[in-house]
Design a protein around this motif. Structure first.
Motif, PDB file in Angstrom:
ATOM      1  N   LYS A   4      30.727 124.453 -82.612  1.00 30.58           N
ATOM      2  CA  LYS A   4      30.743 123.832 -84.458  1.00 30.58           C
ATOM      3  C   LYS A   4      29.531 123.462 -85.162  1.00 30.58           C
ATOM      4  CE  LYS A   4      35.122 123.409 -84.728  1.00 30.58           C
ATOM      5  NZ  LYS A   4      35.843 123.665 -86.046  1.00 30.58           N
ATOM      6  N   ALA A   5      28.524 123.188 -84.054  1.00 30.13           N
ATOM      7  CA  ALA A   5      26.585 123.056 -83.969  1.00 30.13           C
ATOM      8  C   ALA A   5      26.532 124.334 -84.816  1.00 30.13           C
ATOM      9  CB  ALA A   5      25.866 122.639 -83.269  1.00 30.13           C
ATOM     10  N   ASP A   6      26.751 125.770 -84.176  1.00 30.86           N
ATOM     11  CA  ASP A   6      26.156 126.595 -84.874  1.00 30.86           C
ATOM     12  C   ASP A   6      26.960 126.985 -86.618  1.00 30.86           C
ATOM     13  OD1 ASP A   6      24.241 127.494 -82.861  1.00 30.86           O
ATOM     14  OD2 ASP A   6      25.712 128.733 -81.797  1.00 30.86           O
ATOM     15  N   GLU A   7      28.342 126.230 -86.685  1.00 33.82           N
ATOM     16  CA  GLU A   7      28.287 126.793 -87.542  1.00 33.82           C
ATOM     17  C   GLU A   7      27.497 125.558 -88.729  1.00 33.82           C
ATOM     18  OE1 GLU A   7      32.652 126.065 -87.260  1.00 33.82           O
ATOM     19  OE2 GLU A   7      33.132 128.255 -85.878  1.00 33.82           O
ATOM     20  N   ALA A   8      27.417 124.947 -88.140  1.00 36.02           N
ATOM     21  CA  ALA A   8      26.705 123.451 -89.574  1.00 36.02           C
ATOM     22  C   ALA A   8      25.799 123.978 -89.875  1.00 36.02           C
ATOM     23  CB  ALA A   8      26.106 121.921 -88.508  1.00 36.02           C
ATOM     24  N   LEU A   9      25.121 125.201 -89.199  1.00 31.90           N
ATOM     25  CA  LEU A   9      23.462 125.167 -89.731  1.00 31.90           C
ATOM     26  C   LEU A   9      23.730 126.245 -91.265  1.00 31.90           C
ATOM     27  CD1 LEU A   9      22.479 127.845 -86.372  1.00 31.90           C
ATOM     28  CD2 LEU A   9      21.706 125.962 -87.964  1.00 31.90           C
ATOM     29  N   ALA A  14      19.383 129.232 -89.548  1.00 33.96           N
ATOM     30  CA  ALA A  14      19.986 130.414 -88.859  1.00 33.96           C
ATOM     31  C   ALA A  14      19.222 131.564 -88.606  1.00 33.96           C
ATOM     32  CB  ALA A  14      21.079 130.380 -89.037  1.00 33.96           C
ATOM     33  N   ARG A  15      18.534 132.030 -89.552  1.00 35.40           N
ATOM     34  CA  ARG A  15      18.125 133.213 -90.097  1.00 35.40           C
ATOM     35  C   ARG A  15      16.449 132.888 -89.567  1.00 35.40           C
ATOM     36  NH1 ARG A  15      16.113 133.343 -95.316  1.00 35.40           N
ATOM     37  NH2 ARG A  15      14.434 132.141 -94.336  1.00 35.40           N
ATOM     38  N   ASP A  16      16.158 131.576 -88.979  1.00 37.53           N
ATOM     39  CA  ASP A  16      14.586 131.441 -88.703  1.00 37.53           C
ATOM     40  C   ASP A  16      14.390 130.716 -87.599  1.00 37.53           C
ATOM     41  OD1 ASP A  16      13.778 131.275 -91.411  1.00 37.53           O
ATOM     42  OD2 ASP A  16      13.580 129.126 -92.225  1.00 37.53           O
ATOM     43  N   LEU A  38      18.075 133.289 -74.263  1.00 36.02           N
ATOM     44  CA  LEU A  38      17.900 134.093 -75.904  1.00 36.02           C
ATOM     45  C   LEU A  38      18.411 135.194 -76.117  1.00 36.02           C
ATOM     46  CD1 LEU A  38      13.900 134.015 -74.762  1.00 36.02           C
ATOM     47  CD2 LEU A  38      15.718 132.474 -76.644  1.00 36.02           C
ATOM     48  N   TRP A  39      18.694 136.238 -75.775  1.00 40.64           N
ATOM     49  CA  TRP A  39      19.603 137.301 -76.169  1.00 40.64           C
ATOM     50  C   TRP A  39      20.923 136.579 -76.463  1.00 40.64           C
ATOM     51  CZ3 TRP A  39      18.681 142.428 -77.733  1.00 40.64           C
ATOM     52  CH2 TRP A  39      20.117 143.089 -78.326  1.00 40.64           C
ATOM     53  N   GLU A  40      22.181 135.913 -76.260  1.00 40.37           N
ATOM     54  CA  GLU A  40      22.513 135.760 -76.077  1.00 40.37           C
ATOM     55  C   GLU A  40      23.078 134.678 -77.637  1.00 40.37           C
ATOM     56  OE1 GLU A  40      24.110 133.598 -72.472  1.00 40.37           O
ATOM     57  OE2 GLU A  40      25.278 135.351 -71.986  1.00 40.37           O
ATOM     58  N   ARG A  41      21.656 133.748 -77.564  1.00 39.07           N
ATOM     59  CA  ARG A  41      21.682 132.618 -78.461  1.00 39.07           C
ATOM     60  C   ARG A  41      21.010 133.723 -80.021  1.00 39.07           C
ATOM     61  NH1 ARG A  41      22.806 129.086 -81.045  1.00 39.07           N
ATOM     62  NH2 ARG A  41      21.213 127.636 -82.372  1.00 39.07           N
ATOM     63  N   GLY A  42      20.539 135.063 -79.859  1.00 41.03           N
ATOM     64  CA  GLY A  42      19.959 135.667 -80.970  1.00 41.03           C
ATOM     65  C   GLY A  42      21.749 136.220 -81.349  1.00 41.03           C
ATOM     66  N   GLU A  43      22.126 136.727 -80.294  1.00 42.14           N
ATOM     67  CA  GLU A  43      23.894 136.919 -80.897  1.00 42.14           C
ATOM     68  C   GLU A  43      24.584 136.253 -81.820  1.00 42.14           C
ATOM     69  OE1 GLU A  43      25.724 140.219 -80.662  1.00 42.14           O
ATOM     70  OE2 GLU A  43      23.338 140.555 -79.768  1.00 42.14           O
ATOM     71  N   GLU A  44      24.239 134.209 -81.156  1.00 40.71           N
ATOM     72  CA  GLU A  44      25.394 133.719 -81.856  1.00 40.71           C
ATOM     73  C   GLU A  44      25.049 133.495 -83.299  1.00 40.71           C
ATOM     74  OE1 GLU A  44      27.944 132.371 -80.794  1.00 40.71           O
ATOM     75  OE2 GLU A  44      28.202 133.818 -79.760  1.00 40.71           O
TER      76      GLU A  44
END
Length: 78
Positions: A4-9, A14-16, A38-44
């Motif tokens: 949900k936090a990612d969806e609020a970005l 998110a790009r930055d 880091l890879w997993e975060r990048g995918e999200e």
């Protein structure tokens, strides 16, 4: 799966963050575990960006479709 936090970005946020993740991965010097995280975060973050871009594309397509429909032979002068 995006949280949900990612969806609020916003797109720019998110790009930055994605740019920062890529820089850190390219710089190296991280452990395997850190690199995987880091890879997993990048995918999200990429999913969040893709979601925003797809939404923008849909809005543009809808606006263009409305404009095209208004240009038909039955449309009067503007």
């Amino acid at each position: 799966m995006t949280s949900k936090a990612d969806e609020a970005l916003g797109y720019e946020q998110a790009r930055d963050e994605l740019i920062d993740v890529v820089r850190r991965l390219e710089a190296g010097g991280t452990s395997l575990e850190e690199s995987l995280a880091l890879w997993e975060r990048g995918e999200e973050l990429a999913k969040v960006c893709r979601h925003w871009l797809e939404g923008a594309r849909a809005r543009l397509d809808a606006a263009l479709a409305e404009e095209t429909e208004g240009d038909g032979p039955e449309a009067g002068p503007r």
